[in-house]
Enzyme design. Structure first.
Site, PDB file in Angstrom:
ATOM      1  N   ARG A 195     -18.760 -17.103  -0.004  1.00 27.04           N
ATOM      2  CA  ARG A 195     -18.817 -15.783   0.589  1.00 27.04           C
ATOM      3  C   ARG A 195     -17.641 -14.921   0.109  1.00 27.04           C
ATOM      4  O   ARG A 195     -16.536 -15.425  -0.042  1.00 27.04           O
ATOM      5  CB  ARG A 195     -18.775 -15.880   2.121  1.00 27.04           C
ATOM      6  CG  ARG A 195     -19.933 -16.627   2.690  1.00 27.04           C
ATOM      7  CD  ARG A 195     -19.644 -17.260   4.034  1.00 27.04           C
ATOM      8  NE  ARG A 195     -18.547 -18.233   3.981  1.00 27.04           N
ATOM      9  CZ  ARG A 195     -18.657 -19.470   3.482  1.00 27.04           C
ATOM     10  NH1 ARG A 195     -19.801 -19.898   3.012  1.00 27.04           N
ATOM     11  NH2 ARG A 195     -17.609 -20.269   3.448  1.00 27.04           N
ATOM     12  N   ARG A 199     -13.983 -10.083  -3.970  1.00 26.24           N
ATOM     13  CA  ARG A 199     -12.607 -10.381  -4.407  1.00 26.24           C
ATOM     14  C   ARG A 199     -12.465 -10.070  -5.898  1.00 26.24           C
ATOM     15  O   ARG A 199     -11.452  -9.529  -6.334  1.00 26.24           O
ATOM     16  CB  ARG A 199     -12.248 -11.834  -4.125  1.00 26.24           C
ATOM     17  CG  ARG A 199     -12.241 -12.158  -2.635  1.00 26.24           C
ATOM     18  CD  ARG A 199     -11.777 -13.589  -2.382  1.00 26.24           C
ATOM     19  NE  ARG A 199     -12.026 -13.983  -1.009  1.00 26.24           N
ATOM     20  CZ  ARG A 199     -13.060 -14.735  -0.602  1.00 26.24           C
ATOM     21  NH1 ARG A 199     -13.934 -15.215  -1.476  1.00 26.24           N
ATOM     22  NH2 ARG A 199     -13.218 -15.014   0.679  1.00 26.24           N
ATOM     23  N   ASP A 220     -11.477 -11.281   6.744  1.00 28.88           N
ATOM     24  CA  ASP A 220     -11.332 -10.393   7.904  1.00 28.88           C
ATOM     25  C   ASP A 220     -11.323 -11.124   9.242  1.00 28.88           C
ATOM     26  O   ASP A 220     -11.025 -10.517  10.275  1.00 28.88           O
ATOM     27  CB  ASP A 220     -12.393  -9.274   7.895  1.00 28.88           C
ATOM     28  CG  ASP A 220     -13.832  -9.785   7.943  1.00 28.88           C
ATOM     29  OD1 ASP A 220     -14.037 -11.007   8.053  1.00 28.88           O
ATOM     30  OD2 ASP A 220     -14.752  -8.945   7.867  1.00 28.88           O
ATOM     31  N   ASP A 221     -11.622 -12.421   9.252  1.00 26.75           N
ATOM     32  CA  ASP A 221     -11.719 -13.113  10.540  1.00 26.75           C
ATOM     33  C   ASP A 221     -10.569 -14.084  10.820  1.00 26.75           C
ATOM     34  O   ASP A 221     -10.515 -14.685  11.880  1.00 26.75           O
ATOM     35  CB  ASP A 221     -13.060 -13.868  10.644  1.00 26.75           C
ATOM     36  CG  ASP A 221     -13.271 -14.825   9.477  1.00 26.75           C
ATOM     37  OD1 ASP A 221     -12.561 -14.704   8.458  1.00 26.75           O
ATOM     38  OD2 ASP A 221     -14.139 -15.706   9.586  1.00 26.75           O
ATOM     39  N   GLU A 249     -11.309 -21.540  -4.792  1.00 27.38           N
ATOM     40  CA  GLU A 249      -9.885 -21.254  -4.971  1.00 27.38           C
ATOM     41  C   GLU A 249      -9.383 -21.874  -6.281  1.00 27.38           C
ATOM     42  O   GLU A 249      -8.659 -21.234  -7.050  1.00 27.38           O
ATOM     43  CB  GLU A 249      -9.069 -21.795  -3.785  1.00 27.38           C
ATOM     44  CG  GLU A 249      -9.351 -21.096  -2.449  1.00 27.38           C
ATOM     45  CD  GLU A 249     -10.582 -21.636  -1.708  1.00 27.38           C
ATOM     46  OE1 GLU A 249     -11.335 -22.457  -2.293  1.00 27.38           O
ATOM     47  OE2 GLU A 249     -10.795 -21.226  -0.547  1.00 27.38           O
ATOM     48  N   HIS A 302      -7.209 -20.349   9.976  1.00 27.27           N
ATOM     49  CA  HIS A 302      -8.569 -20.076   9.529  1.00 27.27           C
ATOM     50  C   HIS A 302      -9.485 -20.013  10.754  1.00 27.27           C
ATOM     51  O   HIS A 302     -10.368 -20.856  10.955  1.00 27.27           O
ATOM     52  CB  HIS A 302      -9.010 -21.193   8.558  1.00 27.27           C
ATOM     53  CG  HIS A 302     -10.343 -20.956   7.939  1.00 27.27           C
ATOM     54  ND1 HIS A 302     -11.477 -21.625   8.340  1.00 27.27           N
ATOM     55  CD2 HIS A 302     -10.724 -20.126   6.956  1.00 27.27           C
ATOM     56  CE1 HIS A 302     -12.503 -21.206   7.611  1.00 27.27           C
ATOM     57  NE2 HIS A 302     -12.068 -20.309   6.771  1.00 27.27           N
ATOM     58  N   THR A 303      -9.257 -19.008  11.569  1.00 28.96           N
ATOM     59  CA  THR A 303     -10.077 -18.854  12.774  1.00 28.96           C
ATOM     60  C   THR A 303     -11.434 -18.272  12.385  1.00 28.96           C
ATOM     61  O   THR A 303     -11.586 -17.667  11.323  1.00 28.96           O
ATOM     62  CB  THR A 303      -9.389 -17.918  13.784  1.00 28.96           C
ATOM     63  OG1 THR A 303      -8.883 -16.781  13.087  1.00 28.96           O
ATOM     64  CG2 THR A 303      -8.260 -18.624  14.484  1.00 28.96           C
ATOM     65  N   ARG A 304     -12.413 -18.481  13.254  1.00 34.79           N
ATOM     66  CA  ARG A 304     -13.734 -17.889  13.075  1.00 34.79           C
ATOM     67  C   ARG A 304     -14.172 -17.282  14.386  1.00 34.79           C
ATOM     68  O   ARG A 304     -13.885 -17.825  15.451  1.00 34.79           O
ATOM     69  CB  ARG A 304     -14.740 -18.962  12.662  1.00 34.79           C
ATOM     70  CG  ARG A 304     -14.659 -19.281  11.192  1.00 34.79           C
ATOM     71  CD  ARG A 304     -15.748 -20.248  10.856  1.00 34.79           C
ATOM     72  NE  ARG A 304     -15.780 -20.509   9.437  1.00 34.79           N
ATOM     73  CZ  ARG A 304     -16.105 -21.695   8.932  1.00 34.79           C
ATOM     74  NH1 ARG A 304     -16.402 -22.681   9.732  1.00 34.79           N
ATOM     75  NH2 ARG A 304     -16.141 -21.858   7.648  1.00 34.79           N
TER      76      ARG A 304
HETATM   77  N1  UDP Z   1     -18.193 -11.984   3.675  1.00 31.70           N
HETATM   78  C1  UDP Z   1     -18.856 -11.063   2.878  1.00 31.70           C
HETATM   79  N2  UDP Z   1     -20.223 -11.158   2.763  1.00 31.70           N
HETATM   80  C2  UDP Z   1     -20.956 -12.125   3.405  1.00 31.70           C
HETATM   81  C3  UDP Z   1     -20.276 -13.076   4.196  1.00 31.70           C
HETATM   82  C4  UDP Z   1     -18.887 -12.983   4.302  1.00 31.70           C
HETATM   83  O1  UDP Z   1     -18.231 -10.173   2.316  1.00 31.70           O
HETATM   84  O2  UDP Z   1     -22.204 -12.151   3.254  1.00 31.70           O
HETATM   85  C5  UDP Z   1     -16.718 -11.885   3.818  1.00 31.70           C
HETATM   86  C6  UDP Z   1     -16.217 -12.057   5.248  1.00 31.70           C
HETATM   87  O3  UDP Z   1     -16.175 -10.815   5.920  1.00 31.70           O
HETATM   88  C7  UDP Z   1     -14.852 -12.682   5.041  1.00 31.70           C
HETATM   89  C8  UDP Z   1     -15.014 -13.465   3.740  1.00 31.70           C
HETATM   90  O4  UDP Z   1     -16.150 -12.921   3.072  1.00 31.70           O
HETATM   91  O5  UDP Z   1     -13.834 -11.711   4.905  1.00 31.70           O
HETATM   92  C9  UDP Z   1     -15.211 -14.950   3.969  1.00 31.70           C
HETATM   93  O6  UDP Z   1     -16.362 -15.160   4.759  1.00 31.70           O
HETATM   94  P1  UDP Z   1     -16.339 -16.121   6.039  1.00 31.70           P
HETATM   95  O7  UDP Z   1     -15.229 -15.720   6.929  1.00 31.70           O
HETATM   96  O8  UDP Z   1     -17.716 -16.173   6.623  1.00 31.70           O
HETATM   97  O9  UDP Z   1     -16.020 -17.499   5.334  1.00 31.70           O
HETATM   98  P2  UDP Z   1     -15.401 -18.834   5.930  1.00 31.70           P
HETATM   99  O10 UDP Z   1     -14.656 -18.506   7.177  1.00 31.70           O
HETATM  100  O11 UDP Z   1     -16.573 -19.687   6.191  1.00 31.70           O
HETATM  101  O12 UDP Z   1     -14.515 -19.343   4.863  1.00 31.70           O
HETATM  102 MN    MN Z   2     -13.738 -16.861   7.834  1.00 27.76          MN
END
Ligand code: UDP
Ligand code: MN
Length: 305
Positions: A136, A141, A165-166, A251, A278-280
């Site tokens: 994702r 990026r 963002d999370d 990465e 790495h919060t969700r």
């Molecule tokens: N994101 C995005 N498009 C998507 C899904 C996620 O741009 O379809 C962004 C999301 O907002 C975040 C980053 O990609 O900033 C990583 O996604 P996510 O937090 O779901 O990943 P994880 O926590 O599983 O690593």
């Molecule tokens: Mn995330």
């Protein structure tokens, strides 16, 4: 002789009393600390007063529309406000830049760049998919890397951090990354099925990693656990994230083009402190919306959430 001694004493008395009075008056003055109550940050700002070329931290954030997007971006933007000399590159996963995000950025008080690129449909997660199925934020990026290479030159001092963002960020992590030569690294909390993942450090060098998942990854580091100097990215113009990288290797796909393990620069007290998590966010449950809609008393669409 007696008269002379008395004069010296008199002068001494007057000068020290004046000093004391001045010090007492200063105690009542307001301090110039309205913008930052954080002592460490204030110290960083003060120590660089007059030195205009504090390296800029470029924070790259992929983001996509969903019910809690504004909540995530509000929280992140207000963390970033606490960090001096920072430029936010927000990249929407969308065909167009949206008005909602543009407005949030305009009101954020941050220096920013607003970009967009849509993840190709074949690579996009469906609502029903578990979120580990596809990588994702990859195209987003890479779009930020393209922008940096187009708009910045090797003489510009800076560091690039990929901040989803999370996640949850302490302001401390930004202080740690500012003076990165090549790639700096640190622990990330609540990731990889562990309390934390972290580089293992010996004598100031990274010698391995505390990780439990796919330990054969060249760089088993979460996206939130490293920052790359701007100049390194500019001198490696083709380095980017590989959208086809195996799960967990995203990465590594970038870092492998930029550094060796020995070159990693450990931060956060030799990688013993966790200052990013790495919060969700739980998906909000909005099933009552349909019911109210059917009853003709749905939520006001003009109220932005
Ligand atoms: N994101 C995005 N498009 C998507 C899904 C996620 O741009 O379809 C962004 C999301 O907002 C975040 C980053 O990609 O900033 C990583 O996604 P996510 O937090 O779901 O990943 P994880 O926590 O599983 O690593
Ligand atoms: Mn995330």
């Amino acid at each position: 002789m007696r008269l002379k001694l008395r004069n010296i004493f008199l002068v001494y008395f007057v000068v020290s009393s004046a000093g004391l009075m001045y010090a007492l008056l200063q105690l009542g003055q307001q301090c110039d600390c309205t913008h930052s109550t954080n002592y460490a940050l204030r110290k960083e700002q003060l120590s660089h007063r007059g030195k205009e070329n504090l390296p800029i931290i470029y924070v790259v954030t992929p983001t996509f529309a969903r019910p809690h997007q504004r909540a995530e971006l509000t929280r992140l933007s207000q963390t970033l406000l606490l960090v001096p000399s920072l430029h936010w590159i927000l990249v929407e996963d969308s065909a167009e830049r949206t008005a909602a995000v543009a407005e949030l950025l305009a009101q954020s008080d941050l220096p920013y760049t607003h970009l967009n690129v849509q993840t190709p449909l074949a690579m996009k997660l469906k609502d029903s998919d578990p979120n580990w199925l596809k990588p994702r934020g990859v195209e987003q990026r890479n779009e930020a890397l393209r922008w940096l290479r187009e708009h910045r030159s090797p003489g510009d001092r800076g560091v690039v951090y990929f901040a989803d963002d999370d996640n949850t960020y302490s302001v401390k992590i930004f202080q740690e990354m500012r003076y990165t030569q090549k790639v700096s690294v640190w622990p990330v909390g609540l990731v990889g099925g562990l309390r934390y993942e972290a580089p293992l450090v010996d004598n100031g060098k990274v010698i391995g990693f505390h990780t439990a998942w796919k330990t054969h990854r060249p760089f088993p580091i979460d996206m939130a656990g490293f920052a790359v100097s701007l100049s390194l990215l500019l001198t490696h113009p083709n380095a980017r994230f590989d959208p086809d990288a195996e799960r967990g290797f995203l990465e590594s796909s970038l870092l492998g083009q930029l550094v060796t393990l020995r070159e990693l620069e450990p931060r956060a007290d030799n990688c013993t402190k966790v200052w990013v998590w790495h919060t969700r966010t739980e998906k909000p449950k909005l099933k009552q919306e349909d019911m109210l809609e059917k009853q003709g008393r749905g939520s006001n669409p003009k109220i932005f959430v």
